[in-house]
Design a protein around this motif. Structure first.
Motif, PDB file in Angstrom:
ATOM      1  N   ARG A  68     -19.542  13.577   1.297  1.00 43.69           N
ATOM      2  CA  ARG A  68     -18.245  14.047   1.785  1.00 43.69           C
ATOM      3  C   ARG A  68     -17.264  12.877   1.910  1.00 43.69           C
ATOM      4  N   GLN A  69     -17.701  11.752   2.430  1.00 44.71           N
ATOM      5  CA  GLN A  69     -16.838  10.575   2.551  1.00 44.71           C
ATOM      6  C   GLN A  69     -16.308  10.148   1.188  1.00 44.71           C
ATOM      7  N   GLY A  70     -17.195  10.099   0.203  1.00 46.81           N
ATOM      8  CA  GLY A  70     -16.772   9.730  -1.145  1.00 46.81           C
ATOM      9  C   GLY A  70     -15.765  10.712  -1.726  1.00 46.81           C
ATOM     10  N   GLN A  71     -15.975  11.988  -1.482  1.00 50.23           N
ATOM     11  CA  GLN A  71     -15.048  13.012  -1.968  1.00 50.23           C
ATOM     12  C   GLN A  71     -13.677  12.878  -1.292  1.00 50.23           C
ATOM     13  N   LEU A  72     -13.666  12.632   0.005  1.00 46.79           N
ATOM     14  CA  LEU A  72     -12.403  12.469   0.723  1.00 46.79           C
ATOM     15  C   LEU A  72     -11.662  11.220   0.253  1.00 46.79           C
ATOM     16  N   GLU A  73     -12.398  10.148   0.008  1.00 52.66           N
ATOM     17  CA  GLU A  73     -11.773   8.930  -0.503  1.00 52.66           C
ATOM     18  C   GLU A  73     -11.163   9.166  -1.884  1.00 52.66           C
ATOM     19  N   ARG A  74     -11.849   9.962  -2.709  1.00 45.15           N
ATOM     20  CA  ARG A  74     -11.331  10.296  -4.036  1.00 45.15           C
ATOM     21  C   ARG A  74     -10.036  11.102  -3.919  1.00 45.15           C
ATOM     22  N   LEU A  75     -10.017  12.070  -2.973  1.00 44.40           N
ATOM     23  CA  LEU A  75      -8.808  12.869  -2.768  1.00 44.40           C
ATOM     24  C   LEU A  75      -7.626  11.997  -2.349  1.00 44.40           C
ATOM     25  N   VAL A  76      -7.879  11.053  -1.450  1.00 42.52           N
ATOM     26  CA  VAL A  76      -6.823  10.159  -0.994  1.00 42.52           C
ATOM     27  C   VAL A  76      -6.330   9.288  -2.151  1.00 42.52           C
ATOM     28  N   ALA A  77      -7.249   8.738  -2.913  1.00 41.70           N
ATOM     29  CA  ALA A  77      -6.863   7.892  -4.044  1.00 41.70           C
ATOM     30  C   ALA A  77      -6.052   8.690  -5.060  1.00 41.70           C
ATOM     31  N   ASP A  78      -6.478   9.925  -5.354  1.00 40.06           N
ATOM     32  CA  ASP A  78      -5.734  10.763  -6.300  1.00 40.06           C
ATOM     33  C   ASP A  78      -4.325  11.054  -5.784  1.00 40.06           C
ATOM     34  N   TYR A  79      -4.212  11.334  -4.481  1.00 37.88           N
ATOM     35  CA  TYR A  79      -2.903  11.614  -3.889  1.00 37.88           C
ATOM     36  C   TYR A  79      -1.997  10.392  -3.972  1.00 37.88           C
ATOM     37  N   LEU A  80      -2.536   9.232  -3.606  1.00 37.67           N
ATOM     38  CA  LEU A  80      -1.731   8.007  -3.672  1.00 37.67           C
ATOM     39  C   LEU A  80      -1.314   7.690  -5.102  1.00 37.67           C
ATOM     40  N   ASN A  81      -2.231   7.905  -6.044  1.00 37.99           N
ATOM     41  CA  ASN A  81      -1.894   7.675  -7.448  1.00 37.99           C
ATOM     42  C   ASN A  81      -0.786   8.615  -7.909  1.00 37.99           C
ATOM     43  N   SER A  82      -0.794   9.863  -7.399  1.00 33.25           N
ATOM     44  CA  SER A  82       0.271  10.817  -7.773  1.00 33.25           C
ATOM     45  C   SER A  82       1.628  10.354  -7.242  1.00 33.25           C
ATOM     46  N   LEU A  83       1.636   9.528  -6.197  1.00 33.59           N
ATOM     47  CA  LEU A  83       2.865   8.957  -5.659  1.00 33.59           C
ATOM     48  C   LEU A  83       3.181   7.601  -6.293  1.00 33.59           C
ATOM     49  N   ASP A  84       2.350   7.213  -7.247  1.00 32.68           N
ATOM     50  CA  ASP A  84       2.473   5.927  -7.927  1.00 32.68           C
ATOM     51  C   ASP A  84       2.234   4.764  -6.971  1.00 32.68           C
ATOM     52  N   ILE A  85       1.256   4.956  -6.077  1.00 34.52           N
ATOM     53  CA  ILE A  85       0.853   3.903  -5.136  1.00 34.52           C
ATOM     54  C   ILE A  85      -0.559   3.488  -5.502  1.00 34.52           C
ATOM     55  N   ASP A  86      -0.785   2.187  -5.627  1.00 33.35           N
ATOM     56  CA  ASP A  86      -2.109   1.683  -5.972  1.00 33.35           C
ATOM     57  C   ASP A  86      -3.053   1.833  -4.778  1.00 33.35           C
ATOM     58  N   ALA A  87      -4.035   2.735  -4.898  1.00 30.58           N
ATOM     59  CA  ALA A  87      -4.952   3.004  -3.797  1.00 30.58           C
ATOM     60  C   ALA A  87      -5.886   1.829  -3.506  1.00 30.58           C
ATOM     61  N   SER A  88      -6.039   0.920  -4.467  1.00 29.70           N
ATOM     62  CA  SER A  88      -6.936  -0.208  -4.244  1.00 29.70           C
ATOM     63  C   SER A  88      -6.237  -1.379  -3.560  1.00 29.70           C
ATOM     64  N   ALA A  89      -4.926  -1.312  -3.418  1.00 31.57           N
ATOM     65  CA  ALA A  89      -4.177  -2.400  -2.761  1.00 31.57           C
ATOM     66  C   ALA A  89      -4.464  -2.411  -1.279  1.00 31.57           C
ATOM     67  N   LYS A  90      -4.559  -3.574  -0.718  1.00 35.06           N
ATOM     68  CA  LYS A  90      -4.848  -3.716   0.715  1.00 35.06           C
ATOM     69  C   LYS A  90      -3.612  -4.175   1.439  1.00 35.06           C
TER      70      LYS A  90
END
Length: 90
Positions: A68-90
């Motif tokens: 579930r944690q991995g799936q939620l992280e994937r959802l967040v990364a996909d959402y950020l990518n749709s906003l053109d935000i690099d999800a891997s940036a800290k």
């Protein structure tokens, strides 16, 4: 700064349900007796409560939390990518 924040809402019920279904399909061996119990749990009334009841008493509990944690992280990364935000940036 608040103007640099992105609000991320929890997944909708349909997506949360899909996460449970994918876990049952992909992470529980076909020969495990719990697989059928989980399928029944999510196909009846109150699927989230019933799933929790079955999974909490099983050897797959931690595997569920990790999945579930991995799936939620994937959802967040996909959402950020749709906003053109690099999800891997800290």
């Amino acid at each position: 700064r608040w103007e640099n924040c992105v609000r991320i809402d929890p997944p909708e019920l349909g997506e949360s349900f899909g996460i449970m279904e994918r876990f049952i399909r992909d992470c529980i061996p076909d020969d495990a007796g719990i697989k059928e119990r989980l399928r029944k749990a999510v196909s009846g009334r109150k699927p989230f409560r019933n799933f929790k009841y079955v999974i909490d008493g099983s050897e797959y509990r931690q595997k569920w939390f990790d999945f579930r944690q991995g799936q939620l992280e994937r959802l967040v990364a996909d959402y950020l990518n749709s906003l053109d935000i690099d999800a891997s940036a800290k």
